[in-house]
Write a protein that holds these residues in place. Structure first.
Motif, PDB file in Angstrom:
ATOM      1  N   UNK A 159      95.115  -6.298  27.641  1.00  0.00           N
ATOM      2  CA  UNK A 159      94.418  -7.378  26.939  1.00  0.00           C
ATOM      3  C   UNK A 159      94.561  -8.693  27.672  1.00  0.00           C
ATOM      4  N   UNK A 160      95.712  -8.929  28.282  1.00  0.00           N
ATOM      5  CA  UNK A 160      95.892 -10.154  29.063  1.00  0.00           C
ATOM      6  C   UNK A 160      94.932 -10.195  30.242  1.00  0.00           C
ATOM      7  N   UNK A 161      94.679  -9.028  30.841  1.00  0.00           N
ATOM      8  CA  UNK A 161      93.815  -8.971  32.019  1.00  0.00           C
ATOM      9  C   UNK A 161      92.338  -9.022  31.664  1.00  0.00           C
ATOM     10  N   UNK A 162      91.955  -8.380  30.542  1.00  0.00           N
ATOM     11  CA  UNK A 162      90.534  -8.209  30.256  1.00  0.00           C
ATOM     12  C   UNK A 162      90.043  -8.966  29.027  1.00  0.00           C
ATOM     13  N   UNK A 163      90.946  -9.605  28.273  1.00  0.00           N
ATOM     14  CA  UNK A 163      90.517 -10.410  27.134  1.00  0.00           C
ATOM     15  C   UNK A 163      90.208  -9.625  25.875  1.00  0.00           C
ATOM     16  N   UNK A 164      90.446  -8.314  25.882  1.00  0.00           N
ATOM     17  CA  UNK A 164      90.261  -7.481  24.692  1.00  0.00           C
ATOM     18  C   UNK A 164      91.167  -6.267  24.830  1.00  0.00           C
ATOM     19  N   UNK A 165      91.421  -5.584  23.715  1.00  0.00           N
ATOM     20  CA  UNK A 165      92.294  -4.421  23.826  1.00  0.00           C
ATOM     21  C   UNK A 165      91.513  -3.215  24.353  1.00  0.00           C
ATOM     22  N   UNK A 166      92.220  -2.127  24.561  1.00  0.00           N
ATOM     23  CA  UNK A 166      91.617  -0.959  25.220  1.00  0.00           C
ATOM     24  C   UNK A 166      90.444  -0.398  24.437  1.00  0.00           C
ATOM     25  N   UNK A 167      90.568  -0.374  23.095  1.00  0.00           N
ATOM     26  CA  UNK A 167      89.552   0.256  22.271  1.00  0.00           C
ATOM     27  C   UNK A 167      88.341  -0.655  22.088  1.00  0.00           C
ATOM     28  N   UNK A 168      88.560  -1.969  22.099  1.00  0.00           N
ATOM     29  CA  UNK A 168      87.430  -2.896  22.100  1.00  0.00           C
ATOM     30  C   UNK A 168      86.615  -2.734  23.373  1.00  0.00           C
ATOM     31  N   UNK A 169      87.296  -2.517  24.476  1.00  0.00           N
ATOM     32  CA  UNK A 169      86.597  -2.346  25.751  1.00  0.00           C
ATOM     33  C   UNK A 169      85.663  -1.147  25.700  1.00  0.00           C
ATOM     34  N   UNK A 170      86.159  -0.016  25.178  1.00  0.00           N
ATOM     35  CA  UNK A 170      85.299   1.170  25.133  1.00  0.00           C
ATOM     36  C   UNK A 170      84.130   0.987  24.178  1.00  0.00           C
ATOM     37  N   UNK A 171      84.321   0.195  23.114  1.00  0.00           N
ATOM     38  CA  UNK A 171      83.238   0.008  22.141  1.00  0.00           C
ATOM     39  C   UNK A 171      82.129  -0.885  22.674  1.00  0.00           C
ATOM     40  N   UNK A 172      82.462  -1.795  23.582  1.00  0.00           N
ATOM     41  CA  UNK A 172      81.438  -2.725  24.072  1.00  0.00           C
ATOM     42  C   UNK A 172      80.994  -2.443  25.509  1.00  0.00           C
ATOM     43  N   UNK A 173      81.686  -1.559  26.199  1.00  0.00           N
ATOM     44  CA  UNK A 173      81.356  -1.235  27.589  1.00  0.00           C
ATOM     45  C   UNK A 173      80.996   0.243  27.658  1.00  0.00           C
ATOM     46  N   UNK A 174      79.703   0.534  27.704  1.00  0.00           N
ATOM     47  CA  UNK A 174      79.235   1.923  27.655  1.00  0.00           C
ATOM     48  C   UNK A 174      79.732   2.735  28.851  1.00  0.00           C
TER      49      UNK A 174
END
Length: 372
Positions: A159-174
C-alpha cells in the motif's frame, strides 16, 4: 572482533555476492519463460542446442553468446541440464557444429514451466509471471522505510508503494486481476494434484457439498469435482473475480459473488486454500467463525479444510526451510503471515473450534482439518 582468516573472508564474500545476485536468478528464469525456452526444448523432444533455441524463439543469431550466458545460469541453478552431444550425434542447423554445441534438456522444474501442453499436469509459468513483475516486486524496495515508519503500522508496504491495498488493486486494475487469477489457477492445479493423491480420499470422505472460499476461477473446485463427482462444489469470491469465471469449469462448479467477511454459503465443508495467510489473526478468526456457522456439527461430518503453510511442518531440508521463511517474508508485503502449529491452534480456539488435524507430506504446504 577476532581477525578473520583469508579462507573465511573469501567464503563470506562469495556467499554475500550470491545473496546480492539472487534477484538476477529470478529475472533470468522469467526471461527464459517469456522467450519460450522451456516450450522450445519440449517441442524438440526434450533436448535442444543454442542454435535450435535461437531458431525456435525467433531471436537474432547475434544473441547466441548472450543466450549461452543465460542458459549457463539456469543450468547451474538446475532449471535445465546441459551436456555435450556424442560425436556421432545428428547434425543441427546453425553457425556452430554439433560437436561444439551443448545440448540442453528439461528437468522436473522446467517441465512445470511448459505452457499449452494438454498432456501435462499444469504449468507454473502464470505464477512466475505474477511473482516476478514490477507491480509485485516494487513494494520490496520500500520495505526498510516501512520498518522505520511508525505511522505506517496499519499499512502494508504494498500500500505504501501503490497507494491502495492488494485487493483494491485487483478490483480496479483488470490486467492485475487477470494475472493474479491465472496464477492462482496454475498453483491450484499443482497443489490439488498433490493433495488429491496424498490426502483427498480421507479428507473428502462423507462430504457431499463444499464451498471453496476465495476460490478464484475455480481451479481447485474443478479438480475436486473431477476426482469426486458426487461433491457439489461452490466457489465464493468477489464480484470482479466471479465475473471472469462464468465460462470456466464447464458448469461443474457453481460460482457465488460475495465477501468472505460477510457470509459463507452453507455446505458440509469449507475449503480455505492459501486464504488465511493473507490476513492477520483477528480477520482469520472472523472468517473462521463464519465458516463454522456455515457447516454442520462435527458429529454430522462438518469440517473446515485449510491448505496452507504450517511453519516447521513438512520437509525440513534447507531448501524447504528457506522457502517457508521466504514465503513468510513475502506475505508481509500485504500484511499477511505464515503460521506455525501453535499459531494455528490459537486461532482455531479463538474461533470456537473443538479440534484439528494436520496432514503433512504435501510439500511446503500442509492440509489442516478443523472440526466445529
Amino acid at each position: 572482533m577476532d581477525a578473520l582468516s583469508t579462507e573465511d573472508l573469501i567464503h563470506a564474500e562469495s556467499v554475500l555476492y550470491h545473496h546480492f545476485f539472487c534477484y538476477v536468478k529470478s529475472m533470468a528464469l522469467s526471461c527464459a519463460v517469456h522467450l519460450g525456452i522451456p516450450n522450445a526444448i519440449y517441442h524438440r523432444g526434450g533436448s535442444a542446442t543454442l542454435s535450435d533455441l535461437i531458431a525456435d524463439t525467433g531471436l537474432h543469431a547475434s544473441r547466441l553468446p548472450c543466450l549461452k550466458r543465460l542458459m549457463n545460469v539456469l543450468t547451474i541453478s538446475c532449471i535445465f541440464t546441459a551436456s555435450n552431444p556424442p560425436a556421432t550425434g545428428s547434425s543441427t542447423t546453425g553457425s556452430l557444429s554439433s560437436r561444439e554445441e551443448v545440448v540442453y534438456k528439461l528437468t522436473t522444474m522446467s517441465r512445470l514451466l511448459i505452457t499449452g501442453d494438454d498432456n501435462k499436469l499444469c504449468s507454473m509459468s502464470p505464477m512466475l509471471h505474477f511473482l516476478v513483475r514490477p507491480l509485485t516486486v516494487t513494494p520490496f524496495f520500500g520495505m526498510h522505510s516501512w520498518f522505520k515508519d511508525e505511522q505506517a503500522a496499519s499499512k502494508s508496504f504494498f500500500e505504501m508503494a501503490h497507494g491502495c491495498d492488494r485487493w483494491e488493486m485487483t478490483s480496479k486494475n483488470a490486467e492485475d486481476n487477470g494475472v493474479l487469477n491465472e496464477a492462482m489457477v496454475a498453483d491450484s492445479q499443482l497443489v490439488m494434484e498433490i493433495f488429491l493423491r496424498e490426502a483427498g480420499g480421507k479428507i473428502f470422505s462423507g462430504i457431499s457439498s463444499l464451498v471453496d472460499v476465495g476460490g478464484g476461477l475455480g481451479g481447485a473446485s474443478a479438480a475436486i469435482t473431477r476426482a469426486f463427482p458426487h461433491i457439489k462444489c461452490t466457489v465464493l469470491d468477489l464480484p470482479h473475480v466471479v465475473s471472469q469465471a462464468s465460462s470456466r469449469c464447464n458448469g461443474t462448479v457453481h460460482f457465488v459473488a460475495g465477501d468472505m467477511f460477510e457470509f459463507i454459503p452453507r455446505s458440509d465443508a469449507v475449503l480455505l486454500k492459501w486464504v488465511l495467510h493473507c490476513w492477520g489473526d483477528d480477520d482469520c478468526i472472523k472468517i473462521l467463525r463464519l465458516c463454522k456457522a456455515a457447516i454442520p456439527a462435527r458429529e454430522d461430518g462438518g469440517k473446515v479444510i485449510i491448505i496452507d503453510c504450517v511453519m516447521g511442518s513438512g520437509p525440513q531440508d534447507p531448501v524447504s526451510k528457506e522457502t517457508h521463511a521466504l514465503y513468510d517474508l513475502y506475505m508481509m508485503y500485504i500484511n499477511g503471515v505464515e503460521r506455525g502449529e501453535n499459531d494455528w491452534k490459537k486461532i482455531f480456539q479463538e474461533a470456537g473450534f473443538s479440534g484439528y488435524k494436520i496432514v503433512s507430506g504435501l510439500g511446503i504446504r500442509s492440509a489442516i482439518e478443523v472440526y466445529p
